[in-house]
Scaffold this motif. Structure first.
Motif, mmCIF file in Angstrom:
data_model
loop_
_atom_site.group_PDB
_atom_site.id
_atom_site.type_symbol
_atom_site.label_atom_id
_atom_site.label_comp_id
_atom_site.label_asym_id
_atom_site.label_seq_id
_atom_site.Cartn_x
_atom_site.Cartn_y
_atom_site.Cartn_z
ATOM 1 N N LEU A 198 2.306 -2.894 -9.085
ATOM 2 C CA LEU A 198 2.390 -2.278 -7.758
ATOM 3 C C LEU A 198 3.703 -1.536 -7.548
ATOM 4 O O LEU A 198 3.723 -0.438 -6.981
ATOM 5 C CB LEU A 198 2.230 -3.350 -6.678
ATOM 6 N N LEU A 199 4.802 -2.116 -8.004
ATOM 7 C CA LEU A 199 6.117 -1.545 -7.703
ATOM 8 C C LEU A 199 6.562 -0.470 -8.683
ATOM 9 O O LEU A 199 7.272 0.469 -8.288
ATOM 10 C CB LEU A 199 7.170 -2.655 -7.679
ATOM 11 N N ASP A 205 0.830 -1.208 0.000
ATOM 12 C CA ASP A 205 0.000 0.000 0.000
ATOM 13 C C ASP A 205 0.860 1.251 0.000
ATOM 14 O O ASP A 205 0.631 2.204 -0.757
ATOM 15 C CB ASP A 205 -0.914 0.018 1.232
ATOM 16 N N GLY A 206 1.865 1.251 0.877
ATOM 17 C CA GLY A 206 2.741 2.415 0.993
ATOM 18 C C GLY A 206 3.524 2.677 -0.278
ATOM 19 O O GLY A 206 3.734 3.839 -0.664
ATOM 20 N N ILE A 207 3.956 1.611 -0.945
ATOM 21 C CA ILE A 207 4.697 1.772 -2.200
ATOM 22 C C ILE A 207 3.807 2.415 -3.261
ATOM 23 O O ILE A 207 4.244 3.299 -4.009
ATOM 24 C CB ILE A 207 5.227 0.402 -2.682
ATOM 25 N N VAL A 208 2.545 1.984 -3.345
ATOM 26 C CA VAL A 208 1.618 2.583 -4.318
ATOM 27 C C VAL A 208 1.341 4.039 -3.967
ATOM 28 O O VAL A 208 1.329 4.913 -4.850
ATOM 29 C CB VAL A 208 0.309 1.775 -4.375
ATOM 30 N N HIS A 209 1.146 4.337 -2.692
ATOM 31 C CA HIS A 209 0.891 5.723 -2.278
ATOM 32 C C HIS A 209 2.097 6.619 -2.572
ATOM 33 O O HIS A 209 1.927 7.812 -2.870
ATOM 34 C CB HIS A 209 0.554 5.770 -0.794
ATOM 35 N N ALA A 210 3.303 6.063 -2.477
ATOM 36 C CA ALA A 210 4.503 6.849 -2.786
ATOM 37 C C ALA A 210 4.583 7.207 -4.264
ATOM 38 O O ALA A 210 5.357 8.095 -4.653
ATOM 39 C CB ALA A 210 5.747 6.072 -2.369
ATOM 40 N N GLN A 211 3.791 6.530 -5.101
ATOM 41 C CA GLN A 211 3.775 6.814 -6.535
ATOM 42 C C GLN A 211 2.574 7.663 -6.945
ATOM 43 O O GLN A 211 2.211 7.707 -8.118
ATOM 44 C CB GLN A 211 3.743 5.500 -7.321
#
Length: 338
Positions: free
Chosen positions: A264-265, A187-193
């Motif tokens: 996702l990444l 989730d955090g990785i997607v939000h960072a994008q």
């Protein structure tokens, strides 16, 4: 003893567990259906690229071909070689299938705060995903060894060497993303994008991931594990009927998993391209996964198979040094900017 059983039943029958079970069954149905029609879509795409029609006889436009294939595998005679280890021989396909499906427990398909688009929200989701998926090699290696035949054994040894070699580079391609995102939560990785997708600053990491993902799933041009001209059919030579079908399902489900991870990444997950937020996030996620799957199929129709010594040399002498350099440069840039 009764009190313990009552506590377990109360825990399992709680509303939250009922919701999780419903989501799990729905997700399993969606993944199985997607696998079936991804197989049909690939055959159609390959036919289109090779100027032939592809499956078109069973049902309208060939849409019932997956059902016909499933019926054929289920009804086909299931043989066990006399030289095989009966227990391990039967267990190996289920190991591959279980690990292929288990990763979806932590993959978010949309904004997880609503609790709707993910079965489980794990803080270290990427680590859990890597741990589960790495077990899949046991299904292939044990299946080849337990068959009691030299060709499956050679195929399983090849698979082990290939997957270990390329897993190292794949893991290092992840680390650059984790450095940029500052979290191991999917989730955090997607939000960072939310502003910029990581495919831009991590284009080298994305290319490394794409190459190693194709090798990890034993797909062309890295399908040396199933090299028919050398190994008959590789690790599953002695399998037939439904057990062979389980290996086949696991391969396609792993392709879908790889596409979800890439989305996702590197591709922003469910984040919409600039100015197109009117479309729901789950739609964007599906479109991105579909595009990556199409690329998978395109590669199969385009490139010839590697020679095995070149496959290993490419992994250790080219991909690993590039992945190491990419990780070092990413860490330096983030450290200087921070």
């Amino acid at each position: 003893m009764n009190s313990i059983m009552n506590s377990v039943l109360t825990f399992l029958t709680a509303p939250v567990w009922g919701f999780i079970l419903i989501k799990s069954f729905v997700l399993a149905f969606v993944v199985i259906t997607t696998f079936a029609y991804a197989m049909l879509f690939e055959r159609k795409v390959l036919g289109w690229m090779q100027l032939r029609p592809g499956p078109n006889r069973v049902g309208p436009w060939g849409l019932l071909q997956p059902a016909a294939d499933a019926a054929k595998l289920i009804l086909k005679e299931d043989l066990t070689p006399k030289t095989a280890d009966p227990f391990i021989y039967r267990l190996a396909p289920f190991i591959s299938l279980f690990t292929a499906f288990a990763v979806y427990a932590v993959i978010p398909f949309g904004e997880s705060s609503s609790g709707l688009w993910a079965v489980g929200n794990v803080n270290a989701g990427i680590l859990v995903l890597m741990a589960i998926s790495s077990i899949g090699i046991y299904g292939i290696s044990l299946g080849g060894w337990a068959s009691g035949s030299k060709y499956p054994l050679l195929g399983s040894v090849r698979a082990t060497a290939q997957m270990i070699s390329y897993e190292l580079t794949m893991t290092m391609s992840f680390v650059g993303v984790l450095i940029l995102a500052g979290t191991t939560s999917l989730d955090g990785i997607v939000h960072a994008q939310a502003r910029w997708w990581f495919i831009g600053p991590q284009i080298i990491g994305f290319l490394l991931y794409t190459i190693t993902a194709i090798a990890e799933t034993n797909r062309t041009p890295f399908d040396l594990v199933e090299a028919e001209t050398e190994l008959v059919a590789g690790f599953h030579t002695e399998y037939s009927g439904l057990r062979f079908g389980l290996f086949f399902i696991a391969e396609y489900v792993n392709m879908l998993t790889v596409s979800c991870i890439a989305t996702l990444l590197f591709l922003g997950g469910w984040n919409a391209p600039i100015g197109l937020t009117i479309v729901p996030g789950i739609v964007w996620f599906i479109l991105k996964v579909g595009a990556f799957m199409f690329f998978y199929m395109w590669i199969r129709a385009t490139l010839p198979r590697f020679r095995y010594d070149r496959l290993m040399a490419f992994g250790w002498k080219v991909l690993l040094p590039v992945a190491t350099l990419n990780l070092i440069v990413t860490a330096i840039i983030v450290s200087v900017r921070g």
